[in-house]
Structure formats: structure tokens, C-alpha cells
Design a protein around this motif. Structure first.
Motif, mmCIF file in Angstrom:
data_model
loop_
_atom_site.group_PDB
_atom_site.id
_atom_site.type_symbol
_atom_site.label_atom_id
_atom_site.label_comp_id
_atom_site.label_asym_id
_atom_site.label_seq_id
_atom_site.Cartn_x
_atom_site.Cartn_y
_atom_site.Cartn_z
ATOM 1 N N ASP A 14 0.833 -1.202 0.000
ATOM 2 C CA ASP A 14 0.000 0.000 0.000
ATOM 3 C C ASP A 14 0.871 1.257 0.000
ATOM 4 O O ASP A 14 0.615 2.191 -0.745
ATOM 5 C CB ASP A 14 -0.935 -0.007 1.215
ATOM 6 N N GLY A 18 0.145 0.790 -3.811
ATOM 7 C CA GLY A 18 -1.101 0.039 -3.659
ATOM 8 C C GLY A 18 -1.770 -0.327 -4.964
ATOM 9 O O GLY A 18 -1.147 -0.372 -6.021
ATOM 10 N N ASP A 19 -3.025 -0.557 -4.871
ATOM 11 C CA ASP A 19 -3.850 -0.943 -6.002
ATOM 12 C C ASP A 19 -4.254 0.315 -6.766
ATOM 13 O O ASP A 19 -4.711 1.292 -6.168
ATOM 14 C CB ASP A 19 -5.093 -1.674 -5.466
ATOM 15 N N ARG A 23 -8.187 2.374 -2.451
ATOM 16 C CA ARG A 23 -8.120 1.661 -1.181
ATOM 17 C C ARG A 23 -9.507 1.295 -0.691
ATOM 18 O O ARG A 23 -9.879 1.635 0.414
ATOM 19 C CB ARG A 23 -7.477 2.555 -0.130
ATOM 20 N N GLU A 24 -10.251 0.596 -1.429
ATOM 21 C CA GLU A 24 -11.617 0.286 -1.037
ATOM 22 C C GLU A 24 -11.717 -0.868 -0.060
ATOM 23 O O GLU A 24 -12.640 -0.920 0.733
ATOM 24 C CB GLU A 24 -12.453 -0.012 -2.276
ATOM 25 N N ALA A 26 -9.436 -4.362 2.047
ATOM 26 C CA ALA A 26 -8.213 -5.085 2.396
ATOM 27 C C ALA A 26 -8.649 -6.326 3.161
ATOM 28 O O ALA A 26 -9.659 -6.306 3.871
ATOM 29 C CB ALA A 26 -7.291 -4.223 3.255
ATOM 30 N N GLU A 53 -9.262 4.084 4.245
ATOM 31 C CA GLU A 53 -7.939 3.657 4.703
ATOM 32 C C GLU A 53 -7.988 2.173 5.058
ATOM 33 O O GLU A 53 -7.616 1.752 6.154
ATOM 34 C CB GLU A 53 -7.503 4.489 5.918
ATOM 35 N N PRO A 55 -6.260 -0.603 4.366
ATOM 36 C CA PRO A 55 -5.111 -1.331 4.923
ATOM 37 C C PRO A 55 -4.800 -0.953 6.374
ATOM 38 O O PRO A 55 -4.509 -1.817 7.201
ATOM 39 C CB PRO A 55 -3.955 -0.948 3.995
#
Length: 137
Positions: A14, A18-19, A23-24, A26, A53, A55
Motif C-alpha cells: 500500500d 497500492g492498487d 483503497r476500497e 483489504a 484507509e 489497509p
């Protein structure tokens, strides 16, 4: 603990970008045959969805999972000054009437920390939670 390295890897990924989709969510899912709270083989099945947030929230939830379901780590013997401290904390919380280890077990069961109990002493996280309970009083 079992999932700490997995979680650290997820957080490092992250931090590195990250993706690309954001950050939808984890998740952390770890299994090992014959382990887990009920011997089902599931060590952890943690998930955070629709969180800005995710992660970081997963790390918070993992810490709680480790507190409640983790095993004791390097317990200290309940003797000398440490036993006196624990006895005093328990007395202040109204947990009295038995040997210190027995009263600690009574308190730990009400705090959902019974997995962290050890016949050889007190786990550092149990001691920390006992101190926190005393301060919150």
C-alpha cells in the motif's frame, strides 16, 4: 504472530502505491490445519470493505484479533514485584478471594483474554490490558 508478516507485506504494498483502483478494501485470510480458535484451521479471516484507509483499518482489526485470539508470547513468571503489582491491580478491580493466578484467570475470562493465559506466567499484552482496565476505573 502468524499474520504479522502478511500484514506488513500488505501495508508495504500500500505504501509503495497500492492498487491502482484505490483503497476500497483489504483482507487477510490465513489457514493451517488443526489450528485456530476452534481448531477449524482458520487462523484469521479478516476483511475491511468500503473504507478510505482499508489497509490501516485492517491493521487495527488484526491487532484486536491478535489480542483476543492470539497465544501468549514470552510470559513473565508471576512472582515478586510483578505478582504484587498484578495482585494490586486485581484487588482494585474487585477481583479478589483466590490465588493471584486464579483471580487473573477470572479477570481474563471477563476481558476475553483467556487464550493469552499461560500456566508459566503473564503475557505482556494481558498485563498491558490489566493496567489499562485499572487506569480506566
Amino acid at each position: 504472530p502468524f499474520g504479522q508478516r502478511l500484514l506488513e507485506s500488505l501495508l508495504a504494498g500500500d505504501a509503495a502505491g497500492g492498487d491502482a483502483r484505490g483503497r476500497e478494501s483489504a483482507a487477510l485470510y490465513a489457514v493451517a490445519p488443526g489450528t485456530g480458535y476452534d481448531r477449524s484451521g482458520v487462523l484469521a479471516d479478516l476483511r475491511v470493505d468500503n473504507h478510505p484507509e482499508a489497509p490501516t483499518e485492517l491493521a487495527r482489526i488484526y491487532d484486536l484479533h491478535d489480542l483476543y485470539f492470539g497465544m501468549p508470547h514470552d510470559p513473565q513468571q508471576l512472582v515478586g514485584d510483578l505478582e504484587l503489582e498484578v495482585r494490586g491491580l486485581l484487588d482494585t478491580l474487585g477481583i479478589t478471594g483466590g490465588a493471584t493466578a486464579d483471580d487473573l484467570a477470572r479477570w481474563a475470562s471477563t476481558a476475553n483474554l483467556e487464550n493469552r493465559l499461560s500456566a508459566t506466567g503473564i503475557d505482556a499484552r494481558v498485563l498491558s490490558e490489566l493496567r489499562r482496565a485499572h487506569q480506566a476505573r
